[in-house]
Design a protein around this motif. Sequence first.
Motif, PDB file in Angstrom:
ATOM      1  N   TYR A 143       6.288  -2.592 -10.211  1.00 23.13           N
ATOM      2  CA  TYR A 143       5.335  -2.963 -10.144  1.00 23.13           C
ATOM      3  C   TYR A 143       5.279  -3.438  -8.293  1.00 23.13           C
ATOM      4  CZ  TYR A 143       5.131  -3.896 -14.286  1.00 23.13           C
ATOM      5  OH  TYR A 143       5.434  -4.289 -15.709  1.00 23.13           O
ATOM      6  N   SER A 144       4.064  -3.300  -7.842  1.00 26.23           N
ATOM      7  CA  SER A 144       4.085  -2.539  -6.423  1.00 26.23           C
ATOM      8  C   SER A 144       1.973  -4.063  -6.067  1.00 26.23           C
ATOM      9  CB  SER A 144       4.138  -1.802  -5.366  1.00 26.23           C
ATOM     10  OG  SER A 144       3.872  -1.983  -3.878  1.00 26.23           O
ATOM     11  N   SER A 145       2.979  -4.656  -6.000  1.00 21.35           N
ATOM     12  CA  SER A 145       1.667  -5.637  -4.535  1.00 21.35           C
ATOM     13  C   SER A 145       0.195  -4.713  -3.233  1.00 21.35           C
ATOM     14  CB  SER A 145       1.562  -7.073  -3.863  1.00 21.35           C
ATOM     15  OG  SER A 145       1.530  -7.688  -5.791  1.00 21.35           O
ATOM     16  N   TYR A 146       1.272  -3.850  -2.839  1.00 26.86           N
ATOM     17  CA  TYR A 146       0.801  -2.709  -1.794  1.00 26.86           C
ATOM     18  C   TYR A 146       0.857  -1.651  -1.770  1.00 26.86           C
ATOM     19  CZ  TYR A 146       0.333  -7.728   0.534  1.00 26.86           C
ATOM     20  OH  TYR A 146       0.344  -9.353   0.999  1.00 26.86           O
ATOM     21  N   ASP A 147       0.619  -1.139  -1.604  1.00 30.17           N
ATOM     22  CA  ASP A 147       0.585   0.477  -1.624  1.00 30.17           C
ATOM     23  C   ASP A 147      -0.133   1.214  -0.224  1.00 30.17           C
ATOM     24  OD1 ASP A 147       1.696   2.257  -4.860  1.00 30.17           O
ATOM     25  OD2 ASP A 147       0.717   0.230  -5.097  1.00 30.17           O
ATOM     26  N   TYR A 148       1.048   2.487   0.429  1.00 30.67           N
ATOM     27  CA  TYR A 148       0.420   2.969   1.511  1.00 30.67           C
ATOM     28  C   TYR A 148      -0.649   3.936   1.455  1.00 30.67           C
ATOM     29  CZ  TYR A 148       0.867   4.609   6.529  1.00 30.67           C
ATOM     30  OH  TYR A 148       1.344   4.579   7.312  1.00 30.67           O
ATOM     31  N   VAL A 149      -1.189   4.288   2.105  1.00 29.82           N
ATOM     32  CA  VAL A 149      -2.305   5.527   1.892  1.00 29.82           C
ATOM     33  C   VAL A 149      -2.085   6.122   3.122  1.00 29.82           C
ATOM     34  CG1 VAL A 149      -4.470   6.533   1.502  1.00 29.82           C
ATOM     35  CG2 VAL A 149      -4.275   3.960   1.010  1.00 29.82           C
ATOM     36  N   ILE A 150      -1.036   7.338   3.275  1.00 28.94           N
ATOM     37  CA  ILE A 150      -0.668   8.462   3.976  1.00 28.94           C
ATOM     38  C   ILE A 150      -1.625   8.342   4.631  1.00 28.94           C
ATOM     39  CG2 ILE A 150       0.753   9.842   4.177  1.00 28.94           C
ATOM     40  CD1 ILE A 150       2.299   9.523   1.668  1.00 28.94           C
ATOM     41  N   ALA A 151      -2.397   9.305   4.186  1.00 36.64           N
ATOM     42  CA  ALA A 151      -3.902   9.875   5.446  1.00 36.64           C
ATOM     43  C   ALA A 151      -4.626   9.011   6.589  1.00 36.64           C
ATOM     44  CB  ALA A 151      -4.580  10.537   4.432  1.00 36.64           C
ATOM     45  N   ASN A 152      -4.775   7.569   6.196  1.00 33.24           N
ATOM     46  CA  ASN A 152      -5.031   6.917   6.932  1.00 33.24           C
ATOM     47  C   ASN A 152      -4.339   5.501   7.482  1.00 33.24           C
ATOM     48  OD1 ASN A 152      -5.799   5.611   4.803  1.00 33.24           O
ATOM     49  ND2 ASN A 152      -7.814   5.642   4.526  1.00 33.24           N
ATOM     50  N   ASN A 153      -3.346   5.882   7.152  1.00 31.71           N
ATOM     51  CA  ASN A 153      -2.148   4.590   7.286  1.00 31.71           C
ATOM     52  C   ASN A 153      -3.060   3.324   7.386  1.00 31.71           C
ATOM     53  OD1 ASN A 153      -0.956   6.559   9.064  1.00 31.71           O
ATOM     54  ND2 ASN A 153      -2.350   6.549  10.948  1.00 31.71           N
ATOM     55  N   THR A 154      -3.936   2.725   5.697  1.00 30.91           N
ATOM     56  CA  THR A 154      -3.797   1.801   5.320  1.00 30.91           C
ATOM     57  C   THR A 154      -2.868   1.213   4.412  1.00 30.91           C
ATOM     58  OG1 THR A 154      -6.101   3.315   3.808  1.00 30.91           O
ATOM     59  CG2 THR A 154      -6.341   2.105   5.899  1.00 30.91           C
ATOM     60  N   THR A 155      -3.116   0.663   3.849  1.00 27.34           N
ATOM     61  CA  THR A 155      -2.929  -0.504   2.869  1.00 27.34           C
ATOM     62  C   THR A 155      -3.499  -1.336   2.020  1.00 27.34           C
ATOM     63  OG1 THR A 155      -0.669  -1.012   4.119  1.00 27.34           O
ATOM     64  CG2 THR A 155      -1.037  -2.168   2.103  1.00 27.34           C
ATOM     65  N   LEU A 156      -3.655  -0.990  -0.031  1.00 26.80           N
ATOM     66  CA  LEU A 156      -4.560  -1.950  -0.670  1.00 26.80           C
ATOM     67  C   LEU A 156      -3.239  -2.781  -0.865  1.00 26.80           C
ATOM     68  CD1 LEU A 156      -5.240   2.758  -2.204  1.00 26.80           C
ATOM     69  CD2 LEU A 156      -6.730   0.122  -1.742  1.00 26.80           C
ATOM     70  N   TYR A 157      -3.922  -3.350  -1.497  1.00 31.35           N
ATOM     71  CA  TYR A 157      -3.259  -4.808  -1.734  1.00 31.35           C
ATOM     72  C   TYR A 157      -4.389  -5.018  -3.819  1.00 31.35           C
ATOM     73  CZ  TYR A 157      -2.163 -10.013  -3.036  1.00 31.35           C
ATOM     74  OH  TYR A 157      -2.166 -10.695  -3.638  1.00 31.35           O
ATOM     75  N   SER A 158      -3.324  -5.710  -4.201  1.00 29.80           N
ATOM     76  CA  SER A 158      -4.299  -6.727  -5.543  1.00 29.80           C
ATOM     77  C   SER A 158      -2.692  -7.479  -5.585  1.00 29.80           C
ATOM     78  CB  SER A 158      -4.621  -4.933  -6.436  1.00 29.80           C
ATOM     79  OG  SER A 158      -5.229  -5.774  -7.619  1.00 29.80           O
ATOM     80  N   SER A 159      -3.235  -7.760  -7.033  1.00 27.02           N
ATOM     81  CA  SER A 159      -1.864  -8.755  -7.248  1.00 27.02           C
ATOM     82  C   SER A 159      -1.055  -7.726  -8.140  1.00 27.02           C
ATOM     83  CB  SER A 159      -2.418  -9.165  -8.774  1.00 27.02           C
ATOM     84  OG  SER A 159      -2.702  -8.881  -9.940  1.00 27.02           O
ATOM     85  N   TYR A 160      -1.110  -6.422  -8.518  1.00 28.35           N
ATOM     86  CA  TYR A 160      -0.460  -5.306  -8.716  1.00 28.35           C
ATOM     87  C   TYR A 160      -1.355  -4.031  -8.339  1.00 28.35           C
ATOM     88  CZ  TYR A 160       3.161  -7.673 -11.343  1.00 28.35           C
ATOM     89  OH  TYR A 160       4.072  -8.642 -11.437  1.00 28.35           O
ATOM     90  N   ALA A 161      -0.764  -3.510  -7.359  1.00 29.42           N
ATOM     91  CA  ALA A 161      -1.109  -3.121  -6.905  1.00 29.42           C
ATOM     92  C   ALA A 161      -1.761  -0.733  -6.995  1.00 29.42           C
ATOM     93  CB  ALA A 161      -1.397  -2.125  -5.032  1.00 29.42           C
ATOM     94  N   SER A 162       0.404  -0.875  -7.901  1.00 31.43           N
ATOM     95  CA  SER A 162       0.660  -0.162  -8.817  1.00 31.43           C
ATOM     96  C   SER A 162       2.001  -0.759  -9.888  1.00 31.43           C
ATOM     97  CB  SER A 162       1.467   0.790  -7.823  1.00 31.43           C
ATOM     98  OG  SER A 162       2.108   0.727  -7.368  1.00 31.43           O
TER      99      SER A 162
END
Length: 343
Positions: A143-162
């Motif tokens: 479980y991770s609350s943050y996942d990193y989008v490699i192409a544009n150096n941004t982060t997706l956040y959710s209670s569980y992003a993945s």
Amino acid sequence: MKKILSAALSLLVLFSLMAVLGPPAVSAKPLSGYNVLILKNVDAWNSPAVEDTLTDMGVPYDVMTSTELQNKTAQGLIDAYDMIIVVSDQPQSFYDQIGPQMGKLEEYVRAGKVLEIHAANWGWNGGLWTTPLPRNVTIVRSYSSYDYVIANNTTLYSSYASHGYFVGLPADAEIITVQAPTGSPDYGKPSTAIYTLGNGRVFVTGLTIEYSVARRGPEWKAFYTEMVMNNLGYSQTAPAPEMPIQRGINVMLFNFYYYTQYHRNLERYNALYEEAFAGGMDNETLGLATIQNDTAADYYANASQYGPVVANFPRIYIFIDLRKAALHQKQAVKILEEAMADR
């Protein structure tokens, strides 16, 4: 106000160019010309986010259960659908029935189609994948609350992003996101990837797409919309001459954005490179930047194969190459900027 006027002027120039250039020599299928199959027994996390996204994009779709899929042949699926999406968070009965049918789905992909697997189980409906994904890829619970989008150096956040990351990805896999549980990307935990199978592609993600698109910020909807467009672009359907231009602005705005980003960063790169070279920048750094610049140019050339790029803004066929051209050009600029800042 100036930004609004600038954007309006840019669009006016865009439409003027399209009017002057006329229709391209090769026309691409509009989003409304694709057909997608959604496989699920229930909504993931009580959210029909996949259907909502496709509806907003104007992409037609059918919904089928794992039991109904048993009555379909691989050839029937090939003839009917450009892409199949397996929804996250299903009951165990779904995975138990999908497992024995993976061979049929793999045959579908090998024919040049796309299989998009949302593999985030361990959800509200309690089901778990019981078989490996195509090419023996498996998902590991994490479980991770943050996942990193490699192409544009941004982060997706959710209670569980993945809910997990993938192991056993083939060497040709393109990693799209990685888990970032501490806020920093962990490249050893890829959470979204796409790879080949025969003539087609398999897209796998451990992201909680359905939950987060419905309940988190607009960045999730934008991310998933872009992934769908990207995946549809890989579906091998020959361009049909005389196809009418797509009405609406979904694809046009994405292509217009990446077109402008590519050219702005290309101009910036040329100025930075000249300055860096004159200032005695080391050859290794210049070489790394040049590789990114040349790669961007190759992708842009691919986007130009159907005719003038600006005349093809309404077409999905140029989206993948135009996006990658913009991202690689941005990376070329970043390499030079960071190296010059450290001097």
